[in-house]
Scaffold this motif. Sequence first.
Motif, PDB file in Angstrom:
ATOM      1  N   SER A 154       0.814  -1.216   0.000  1.00 42.96           N
ATOM      2  CA  SER A 154       0.000   0.000   0.000  1.00 42.96           C
ATOM      3  C   SER A 154       0.845   1.262   0.000  1.00 42.96           C
ATOM      4  O   SER A 154       0.327   2.355  -0.239  1.00 42.96           O
ATOM      5  N   ILE A 157       1.366   4.384  -2.644  1.00 43.40           N
ATOM      6  CA  ILE A 157       0.653   5.653  -2.649  1.00 43.40           C
ATOM      7  C   ILE A 157       1.596   6.824  -2.394  1.00 43.40           C
ATOM      8  O   ILE A 157       1.307   7.971  -2.803  1.00 43.40           O
ATOM      9  N   THR A 160       2.593   7.261  -6.083  1.00 38.24           N
ATOM     10  CA  THR A 160       1.451   7.441  -6.995  1.00 38.24           C
ATOM     11  C   THR A 160       0.624   8.669  -6.644  1.00 38.24           C
ATOM     12  O   THR A 160      -0.048   9.233  -7.513  1.00 38.24           O
ATOM     13  N   SER A 161       0.674   9.092  -5.371  1.00 39.26           N
ATOM     14  CA  SER A 161      -0.094  10.284  -4.987  1.00 39.26           C
ATOM     15  C   SER A 161       0.350  11.509  -5.768  1.00 39.26           C
ATOM     16  O   SER A 161      -0.475  12.362  -6.122  1.00 39.26           O
ATOM     17  N   TYR A 181      -4.015   4.292 -11.032  1.00 37.76           N
ATOM     18  CA  TYR A 181      -5.069   4.309 -10.011  1.00 37.76           C
ATOM     19  C   TYR A 181      -5.588   2.898  -9.747  1.00 37.76           C
ATOM     20  O   TYR A 181      -5.857   2.515  -8.603  1.00 37.76           O
ATOM     21  N   VAL A 184      -3.247   1.222  -7.459  1.00 30.16           N
ATOM     22  CA  VAL A 184      -3.427   1.713  -6.089  1.00 30.16           C
ATOM     23  C   VAL A 184      -4.553   0.952  -5.404  1.00 30.16           C
ATOM     24  O   VAL A 184      -4.413   0.485  -4.258  1.00 30.16           O
ATOM     25  N   PHE A 188      -4.271  -1.646  -2.235  1.00 28.02           N
ATOM     26  CA  PHE A 188      -5.008  -1.319  -1.018  1.00 28.02           C
ATOM     27  C   PHE A 188      -5.835  -2.511  -0.551  1.00 28.02           C
ATOM     28  O   PHE A 188      -5.863  -2.828   0.648  1.00 28.02           O
ATOM     29  N   ASN A 233      -3.806   6.093   1.963  1.00 27.60           N
ATOM     30  CA  ASN A 233      -4.466   5.656   0.731  1.00 27.60           C
ATOM     31  C   ASN A 233      -5.880   6.201   0.637  1.00 27.60           C
ATOM     32  O   ASN A 233      -6.289   6.755  -0.385  1.00 27.60           O
ATOM     33  N   MET A 237      -7.620   9.049  -2.140  1.00 30.53           N
ATOM     34  CA  MET A 237      -8.536   8.545  -3.164  1.00 30.53           C
ATOM     35  C   MET A 237      -9.514   9.586  -3.714  1.00 30.53           C
ATOM     36  O   MET A 237      -9.735   9.643  -4.933  1.00 30.53           O
TER      37      MET A 237
END
Length: 345
Positions: A154, A157, A160-161, A181, A184, A188, A233, A237
């Motif tokens: 996880s 993120i 990727t954020s 996404y 992600v 998660f 996470n 979102m």
Amino acid sequence: MAYKGLDSTWFPVVLGTLSVSLAFFIIYLVFHNVLIFNIGKIIYFIVLIFFAFVFASWIYRYIKNKKLIKEDYNDMTKLSFLAFLGIFYYAFAFFYVAYVGVNAFVAYLFYYLLFLFYILVLVINIILNYNLYTNKYSFDRITYAILVPNVVMSANIILTSIMLTPPMSGYYNTTILRTVYFMVMVAFGISFFQFLFVGISAYISHISNKPNYLQTVPAAMIPVGASSMLIINIMFMPQFNYIGIFNVPPNLAIDISVILWGFDLFLFLVSGAIAITHIKKRQSMTVWAYVFPVGVSTFADYMIYDYTKLEIFVYSIIAFTAALIILYVYSWINTYFITGRPVKK
């Protein structure tokens, strides 16, 4: 005595140091103090050098003695700690953007490397769970260390954020954004249910193995990192709703995150009490498990604070940062005694 290299139990030492940089970065975001930002930046570049040394020593160890490859594969903790390579990449890339900057080449390099480390952590996770389900690990050997690949799954993120939000998202087309996404969400799901099922098994194993509890008790802090990573996470979102593939309502994200934060705080207080009451006793290298989960908690607290603006999260960020620094110093002192005078078996 000839130098034998370092094993993967040193990866948490590097990550613990990187967590200090993260904590200073979060403090900067809250108080906008440039000095704090620069301190975090300096620590980041020091960590890069430190990681290069540890990684090279880890490779050298296997070159020096190839039999150790099989031994470490059969060691649940050392195999779990290989997953830290994934979080190193996610964190290093995140801070590179924060401290250096990004361009089209770097953006696409991060994208392709994301797949590489995502698959690496997933494979390690699969191998660990295969060994677990086929009884290759005795029950009394199962510790919270087995949650490390779960946390790292996880932890994508962290990178990727910034890949899915402006300005970095401007370098990617819609297909790439949707793919990232999707990754992600899948990570998660794996992390959440592993945290429930494997975490409970590790908890029961630990309390059942009373004679040797001191060597594994610092790992009780790892669930703090796991729950904090889930919060991060969830809080990110809603920011990705514009992509048009999934839709997470902001209010729902806040509600779930605050509920998880209560559990996160409870775990931190329990683990903190354990650390305080055992501070005079020598422990194994798992003592570093006290450090990096607290750094992740500062990130989670900031995410909730950024949405809610509740002052309690400012105080918790300060408290977690202070605890992080204290535990960091304590872990180095403990490591000095371990490396200087090995624990007698």
